[in-house]
Enzyme design. Structure first.
Site, PDB file in Angstrom:
ATOM      1  N   SER A  32      -7.513   3.779 -43.567  1.00  0.00           N
ATOM      2  CA  SER A  32      -7.115   2.955 -44.727  1.00  0.00           C
ATOM      3  C   SER A  32      -8.197   1.956 -45.117  1.00  0.00           C
ATOM      4  CB  SER A  32      -5.827   2.194 -44.413  1.00  0.00           C
ATOM      5  OG  SER A  32      -6.046   1.289 -43.324  1.00  0.00           O
ATOM      6  N   THR A  36      -8.291  -3.033 -39.995  1.00  0.00           N
ATOM      7  CA  THR A  36      -7.300  -3.123 -38.914  1.00  0.00           C
ATOM      8  C   THR A  36      -6.809  -1.714 -38.598  1.00  0.00           C
ATOM      9  OG1 THR A  36      -5.440  -3.409 -40.450  1.00  0.00           O
ATOM     10  CG2 THR A  36      -6.489  -5.435 -39.581  1.00  0.00           C
ATOM     11  N   HIS A 152       5.209   2.690  16.842  1.00  0.00           N
ATOM     12  CA  HIS A 152       5.102   1.795  18.002  1.00  0.00           C
ATOM     13  C   HIS A 152       5.789   0.475  17.677  1.00  0.00           C
ATOM     14  CE1 HIS A 152       2.721  -1.384  20.282  1.00  0.00           C
ATOM     15  NE2 HIS A 152       3.242  -0.664  21.248  1.00  0.00           N
ATOM     16  N   ASN A 153       6.605  -0.032  18.616  1.00  0.00           N
ATOM     17  CA  ASN A 153       7.339  -1.291  18.392  1.00  0.00           C
ATOM     18  C   ASN A 153       7.933  -1.328  16.982  1.00  0.00           C
ATOM     19  OD1 ASN A 153       6.614  -2.005  20.952  1.00  0.00           O
ATOM     20  ND2 ASN A 153       5.174  -3.606  20.368  1.00  0.00           N
ATOM     21  N   GLU A 182      10.545   3.396  18.568  1.00  0.00           N
ATOM     22  CA  GLU A 182      10.570   2.654  19.825  1.00  0.00           C
ATOM     23  C   GLU A 182      11.619   1.551  19.779  1.00  0.00           C
ATOM     24  OE1 GLU A 182       7.571   0.567  23.080  1.00  0.00           O
ATOM     25  OE2 GLU A 182       6.804   1.113  21.096  1.00  0.00           O
ATOM     26  N   ASP A 184      12.740  -1.578  22.279  1.00  0.00           N
ATOM     27  CA  ASP A 184      12.618  -2.411  23.489  1.00  0.00           C
ATOM     28  C   ASP A 184      13.902  -3.213  23.634  1.00  0.00           C
ATOM     29  OD1 ASP A 184      10.100  -1.695  24.343  1.00  0.00           O
ATOM     30  OD2 ASP A 184       9.079  -3.149  23.093  1.00  0.00           O
ATOM     31  N   HIS A 197      10.145  -7.913  21.318  1.00  0.00           N
ATOM     32  CA  HIS A 197       8.961  -7.672  22.151  1.00  0.00           C
ATOM     33  C   HIS A 197       8.988  -8.688  23.288  1.00  0.00           C
ATOM     34  CE1 HIS A 197       4.361  -6.851  22.403  1.00  0.00           C
ATOM     35  NE2 HIS A 197       5.061  -6.005  23.135  1.00  0.00           N
ATOM     36  N   GLU A 231      12.828   1.630  25.767  1.00  0.00           N
ATOM     37  CA  GLU A 231      12.189   0.815  26.803  1.00  0.00           C
ATOM     38  C   GLU A 231      13.265  -0.113  27.361  1.00  0.00           C
ATOM     39  OE1 GLU A 231       9.092   1.366  27.752  1.00  0.00           O
ATOM     40  OE2 GLU A 231       8.894   2.934  26.229  1.00  0.00           O
ATOM     41  N   ASP A 537     -17.230  -1.648 -10.755  1.00  0.00           N
ATOM     42  CA  ASP A 537     -18.460  -0.841 -10.649  1.00  0.00           C
ATOM     43  C   ASP A 537     -18.189   0.244  -9.602  1.00  0.00           C
ATOM     44  OD1 ASP A 537     -19.735  -2.674 -12.359  1.00  0.00           O
ATOM     45  OD2 ASP A 537     -20.321  -3.933 -10.665  1.00  0.00           O
TER      46      ASP A 537
END
Length: 647
Positions: A32, A36, A152-153, A182, A184, A197, A231, A537
């Site tokens: 147009s 814009t 683990h844990n 696990e 405990d 723990h 455990e 970059d």
């Protein structure tokens, strides 16, 4: 949008573009001539901005008219470049029907440029083979033949010293496919065991809440068995509560006896154990003794029922004052002693024996047995996963059974791999092994699991709450096979005649050469917003993890100020001795000349699940979530043997 507004938008989109070129695209879209962009004009501008030149060139290489790919042209592309093989013809029809946007194109069995790009960006055009996404492996091997996703844990969501314990840890682990958790467990207040723990400042949660959470989430992601690594630090009384909670809360999910009630000769398979939860822990007796005991109890019940029936007969209600000792009793020199408290009015006698006790009667002063440290009701719940201490591989072969397993610290396991790699491989063919992080990793950091997988260790436990390279490798392996938490080990880690040594691999393993052309990137995010400037970059690093000799990495040069559509066009070459164990990690980094490069995104996958040809790699964040639409575009070619490839 005015041109200054378009420039600000480009900056937000991580695009650094010469103002002259940006203005040229702006003017071309401004039909147009209003200075814009509105509606369709902005769409044209965006299309020009996102045009994939490298994809257009590829399309035109196979298209006779540059407008479309005919069915035959697309079949040629799939066969020659994508290495789809004999089923390329059928696949071409499926892909056209799936990705061609125009109905007329579908009817004519042709693929437009838009359809071609849609295919390349789809799951079918992904670097990860769609054939490896569902459960595609044989799930009927013994448990010891699989890598098992292990935590683990699991209760910790932070570090090992002061971190928070939460059932959320179990929810996250189960949702990401972990099959070994696990727990405990320690004595808690009011007679209720707690999980935390031990001897640290980590918070505590009720054991029964942990079990209820596991019961709810155990099989939402995968139907295959969950192993609870228990455990146990509880007193006798609270062990009974632990056993009670496991039995009552898990119900039918809990495996408390062998599958058929008979003594097995090898570990059951994941398929046989679907929807079952196994307790891993110490056990008072062997499985054989447990099963014998069950049979004896059944026989005893039958005998007691018979005796009770006999007692109803009048002549059997009273016994003579003296009894003839059985030959067995005489051989053992038993003596019968009249109880001084004999009461004639009761028409009975109490007899004391010096072992064994003849019928009828009972010891006058029975010896009190001391309680074992392990509660029998909890011991009985351990079936196929009895923990035993490790002494040596020879000791295990001579004294242990297939359902007994040992745990190794990472340091111990590394030492064994170096000292006796093949023995460790052989050990892991018939028996389960669990490896856990060093106690010095108080920050919940992780080791590289690959070293232990190379020796066939099944349960390599990770601190899954800690993101990073190690968890990328871990997630990369278990991304395959429906993310079910079980991955079948390579054949040479299951063969009892295998001579494989992870530190000194020899034939017949097939070496391969891998060529990866890193072509371009799309819409890469900015990781470090504080860095000078705000445009990434990018460079691409390709890392290979496998046996020690195969572990390596290479990277491209960086492209300045372009995270939107950077182009590299560089080829990397790798030679791999044992591809069956290798994983590839594609990493995009933001080059920083002042300090270490910044992480942008990554994707990790097994070598055996990688597709050849022109493929997109869709990047993941540090914590494994999608960075869509961020991706890199590559061309992958595998060659048999160790080839010398000219640049």
């Amino acid at each position: 949008m005015s041109f200054p507004e378009v420039q600000r938008l480009l900056h937000l989109m991580n695009v650094e573009m010469e103002p002259e070129y940006a203005f040229q695209l702006f003017q071309a879209a401004d039909a147009s001539q209003s200075d814009t962009l509105e509606g369709e004009e902005f769409i044209e501008f965006y299309k020009a901005l996102t045009k994939r030149v490298e994809v257009h060139e590829l399309f035109e290489n196979f298209s006779a008219d540059g407008q479309k790919l005919t069915l035959l042209e697309f079949v040629d592309f799939l066969r020659e470049e994508q290495k789809e093989g004999d089923h390329a013809s059928d696949l071409a029809l499926e892909l056209i029907d799936r990705y061609e946007p125009s109905d007329s194109g579908k009817l004519r069995h042709v693929l437009s440029m838009d359809g071609f790009l849609s295919y390349l960006c789809s799951k079918d055009g992904d670097v990860f083979s769609p054939a490896c996404l569902p459960v595609y492996q044989d799930m009927t091997h013994p448990l010891s033949h699989y890598y098992i996703s292990s935590s683990h844990n699991t209760y910790l969501v932070g570090d090992q010293l002061c971190g928070q314990s939460s059932v959320e840890g179990y929810i996250r682990a189960l949702k990401r496919g972990c099959r070994c958790l696990e727990v405990d467990v320690w004595d808690g207040p009011s007679g209720e065991p707690v999980v935390y723990h031990g001897h640290t400042l980590t918070s505590r949660i009720l054991f029964k809440e942990v079990v209820a959470t596991i019961a709810q989430y155990a099989f939402q992601t995968s139907d295959y068995p969950v192993i609870l690594s228990l455990e146990n630090h509880c007193s006798w009384e609270q062990q009974e509560i632990v056993a009670q909670h496991l039995t009552e809360i898990l119900g039918e999910q809990l495996l408390s006896t062998t599958l058929d009630g008979l003594l097995p000769t090898q570990l059951p398979s994941p398929e046989e154990l679907r929807k079952k939860i196994l307790v891993k822990g110490k056990k008072l007796q062997t499985l054989e003794e447990d099963l014998d005991k069950d049979e004896e109890e059944e026989e005893l019940e039958t005998e007691l029922e018979g005796e009770q029936e006999a007692e109803l007969e009048p002549e059997s209600q009273f016994e003579p004052e003296t009894q003839e000792l059985s030959p067995r009793s005489k051989d053992k020199k038993e003596k019968v002693v009249m109880c001084p408290l004999f009461c004639p009015s009761l028409c009975c006698q109490i007899m004391v024996q010096a072992p064994p006790l003849p019928k009828p009667g009972f010891p006058l002063f029975p010896k009190q047995k001391s309680k074992p440290m392990l509660c029998p009701s909890l011991s009985a719940l351990v079936v196929y996963t009895k923990t035993v201490p490790f002494h040596s591989f020879t000791h295990s072969r001579e004294h242990y059974r297939f359902y007994e397993l040992s745990s190794f610290s990472e340091t111990k396991a590394k030492g064994l791999i170096k000292e006796a790699g093949n023995e460790f491989v052989q050990h892991n063919i018939w028996q389960l092994s669990r490896v856990y992080p060093s106690g010095l990793r108080t920050d919940s950091s992780n080791y590289n699991p690959q070293e232990f997988w190379n020796a066939g260790c099944q349960m390599v436990a990770m601190n899954v709450q800690t993101a990073g390279l190690e968890m990328d490798i871990y997630d990369g392996l278990f991304r395959q096979n429906g993310a079910c938490g079980y991955v079948l080990k390579p054949e040479f880690l299951r063969d009892t005649q295998s001579s494989f040594h992870p530190e000194r691999p020899i034939s017949p393993f097939k070496a391969q050469t891998l060529l990866i052309q890193v072509i371009s990137g799309q819409q890469l995010p900015k990781e470090d917003k504080s860095k000078e400037g705000s445009i990434v970059d990018p460079l691409v690093r390709v890392e290979i993890f496998g046996i020690r000799a195969d572990t390596t990495r290479q990277e491209t040069s960086h492209v300045e100020n372009n995270g939107f559509n950077p182009y590299w066009g560089q080829t990397l070459c790798f030679r791999v001795l044992v591809p069956e164990l290798a994983l590839l990690r594609f990493v995009v980094m933001d080059y920083n000349w002042k300090s270490r490069n910044d992480f942008v995104g990554q994707y990790t996958l097994p070598w055996t699940c990688m597709q050849q040809g022109y493929r997109h790699i869709h990047l993941l964040s540090k914590d494994g979530t999608s960075l869509h639409p961020a991706s890199i575009f590559v061309h992958i070619c595998m060659l048999e043997g160790l080839k010398e490839v000219e640049s």
